[in-house]
Design an enzyme around this catalytic site. Structure first.
Site, mmCIF file in Angstrom:
data_model
loop_
_atom_site.group_PDB
_atom_site.id
_atom_site.type_symbol
_atom_site.label_atom_id
_atom_site.label_comp_id
_atom_site.label_asym_id
_atom_site.label_seq_id
_atom_site.Cartn_x
_atom_site.Cartn_y
_atom_site.Cartn_z
ATOM 1 C CG HIS A 57 50.572 32.227 32.677
ATOM 2 N ND1 HIS A 57 50.765 33.051 33.771
ATOM 3 C CD2 HIS A 57 51.269 32.790 31.658
ATOM 4 C CE1 HIS A 57 51.540 34.070 33.418
ATOM 5 N NE2 HIS A 57 51.855 33.939 32.135
ATOM 6 C CG HIS B 192 51.592 27.463 38.584
ATOM 7 N ND1 HIS B 192 50.782 27.960 39.574
ATOM 8 C CD2 HIS B 192 51.756 28.470 37.687
ATOM 9 C CE1 HIS B 192 50.467 29.212 39.299
ATOM 10 N NE2 HIS B 192 51.046 29.548 38.154
#
Length: 221
Positions: free
Chosen positions: A134, A192
């Site tokens: 992303h 993440h």
């Protein structure tokens, strides 16, 4: 007869634990995991999860791939060569990002945070955390559009007439802000670690440079 006790020379004594040697890389990874968990923990009660999920959807590749394809096939690309080059660059960069992120994830194979919840993985390579796809995607889009500001302004002039410079700058600034917020949300959502996001952001900037080099956008000045 006197009993004598002899100690066996090969007798194994109490197990001694050897001190674990830590490398600079392992210390960096541990620090990264600690700070990522800390940010996720303190921000979870403050920032609505629905907002973070919305940012996640906005940076999803399944959302971004149809956009340049649709514009490239629309009458806009025939009315303005600048629009055609911009969306072509976005499409090439998106494909490049998909390839590079997949290769790096497969090579590094860093597991995602254990507190990552509610994520539906569709491909096996997406089980890995480093780098953030992303972050690389949104930072590529922001970097590419930032470098294409003159081309965006020229496209708006072709489509809407002169005096659109402020609109182009405002649009690019909004995209840059969106890329930063979306990248940061990956840590807050628990998807993440911080280093994953930083690496993804750097990769996105490099991808934008590669696409500029490939398309030679200087001819559009």
């Amino acid at each position: 007869m006197e009993d004598k006790t002899f100690s066996e020379p090969n007798q194994v004594g109490p197990t001694e634990t050897k001190p674990q040697t830590t490398t600079p890389l392992s210390r960096l990874i541990n620090l990264d995991a600690t700070w990522s968990l800390h940010l996720h923990t303190i921000c979870a009660p403050i920032i609505p999860r629905n907002l973070l999920k919305s940012l996640e959807i906005s940076g999803d590749g399944r959302f971004w791939f149809p956009i340049p394809i649709a514009v490239l096939l629309s009458p806009l690309s025939t009315r303005s060569p600048h629009v055609r080059w911009i969306v072509l660059g976005l499409l090439i960069g998106s494909l490049l990002d998909l390839l590079l992120v997949g290769l790096v994830k497969y090579a590094v194979k860093r597991p995602r945070p254990v507190y990552n919840k509610g994520m539906h993985l569709t491909v096996s390579v997406d089980h890995w955390s480093f780098p953030s796809g992303h972050s690389s995607r949104v930072c590529f889009v922001a970097s590419f559009l930032c470098g294409s500001l003159d081309s965006i302004n020229a496209a708006l002039v072709e489509l809407r007439g002169p005096g659109c410079g402020k609109i182009a700058k405002a649009f690019v600034w909004i995209v840059c802000l969106w890329s930063v917020v979306t990248s940061f949300s990956r840590v807050l959502l628990g998807r993440h670690f911080v280093l994953d996001v930083l690496a993804g952001a750097c990769l996105g900037v490099v991808e934008a440079w590669l696409v500029f080099w490939f398309l030679e956008f200087g001819v559009l000045d």
